[in-house]
Write a protein that holds these residues in place. Structure first.
Motif: not given
Length: 236
Positions: A56-58, A63-65, A82-87
Motif C-alpha cells: 500500500x502507499x501511505x 484511507x484504509x485505517x 507525496x502530500x497526504x490527506x486525512x479527513x
C-alpha cells in the motif's frame, strides 16, 4: 473475512468508500508491505513480511485505517510519499525516532488533516513519527531585527506546516520529530484543546503556528537551532 482477504479486497471493504476515492494516491507512488495484526494495520519494509503480502502507499494505508477504525502502525524505516490527506479520525503510531516520513520530491511532505464535513468531530492521534522536510536555505539562523515576525503570512493557503490540522477538536501529537519545515513544523487552524507535547523540532522557521485556537497545550517540546520562532499565534 480473513485478514489477507481483507487487505486484498482494498478499498471495497472500507466502510467509508468516499475517503478512498477522494484521496487517491498519485500514479507511481511508493508502496510498502502491509498486514493486519489484531486491530492494527502495520506498514513496514520487506523484512518480516510474506513475499505475496499486499503493498500500500501511505495514502492508501491512511484511507484504509480511517475507513475501518484500525490503528495505523509504522515499523522502523523510511517511507517516501507525496502530500497526504486525512479527513476521518485516525490513530497513528511509529517506532519512536525510527519511522521516517519523507517526500518523494525535493521538498517537504505536507500532511493536511481536516474533516470533509465541518459538523464532524475528528479525533486524531500521532505518535512516534519523524517528519523530514530535508533542508531549506531560510532555516539557517537569521537576524530577527532584519527579518521581523510581522512579515509572516497568516492565510491558510500561504502558511502551513509539515503537519497542518484544521478544525480537529481532539488532537494529540507526541514523541515526534519535525525537521526542515519551510514554514511551520505544526500549523493548527481553529483547533481547540490540542495537545502538542514531547516532540523535537529543528531546522524550521516556526515550531508551532496557531490560528484562532484556544486551550492549546504546547509543552515539553525540545526546540533545536535553527528554529526562528517558537510559538506564533493569531487570534488566540
Amino acid at each position: 473475512m480473513r485478514r489477507r482477504d481483507f487487505l486484498g479486497a482494498f478499498p471495497a471493504v472500507i466502510g467509508c468508500r468516499q475517503v478512498a476515492q477522494a484521496h487517491a494516491s498519485p500514479k507511481g507512488e511508493p508502496r510498502y508491505p502491509a498486514e493486519v495484526s489484531g486491530r492494527s494495520l502495520v506498514l513496514g519494509h520487506s523484512e518480516g513480511f510474506r513475499s505475496s503480502v499486499t503493498r500500500l502507499s501511505l495514502q492508501d494505508a491512511i484511507n484504509l485505517a480511517c475507513g475501518s477504525g484500525m490503528l495505523l502502525e509504522f515499523r522502523p524505516g523510511t517511507y517516501r510519499t507525496s502530500d497526504l490527506q486525512v479527513s476521518k479520525s485516525l490513530d497513528v503510531r511509529g517506532t519512536r525516532g525510527l519511522s521516517i516520513i519523507e517526500s518523494v520530491h525535493r521538498r517537504a511532505v505536507n500532511i493536511d488533516v481536516q474533516p470533509d464535513d465541518d459538523c464532524e468531530r475528528l479525533s486524531v492521534s500521532i505518535r512516534g513519527l519523524v517528519f523530514s522536510g530535508r533542508s531549506f536555505p531560510h532555516t539557517r539562523p537569521v537576524n530577527s531585527s532584519s527579518h521581523p515576525i510581522g512579515v509572516l503570512p497568516y492565510e491558510p493557503e500561504q502558511f502551513n506546516g509539515l503537519l497542518t490540522v484544521r478544525r480537529v477538536p481532539d488532537l494529540l501529537i507526541t514523541d515526534c520529530v519535525f525537521d526542515g519545515a519551510p514554514e511551520a513544523a505544526v500549523a493548527l487552524w481553529e483547533c481547540n484543546d490540542a495537545k502538542i507535547m514531547s516532540n523535537r523540532i529543528s531546522n524550521s522557521r516556526v515550531a508551532l503556528y496557531s490560528y484562532a485556537g484556544r486551550g492549546i497545550m504546547f509543552f515539553e517540546n525540545v526546540l533545536e537551532e535553527p528554529v526562528e520562532f517558537g510559538v506564533y499565534s493569531h487570534f488566540a
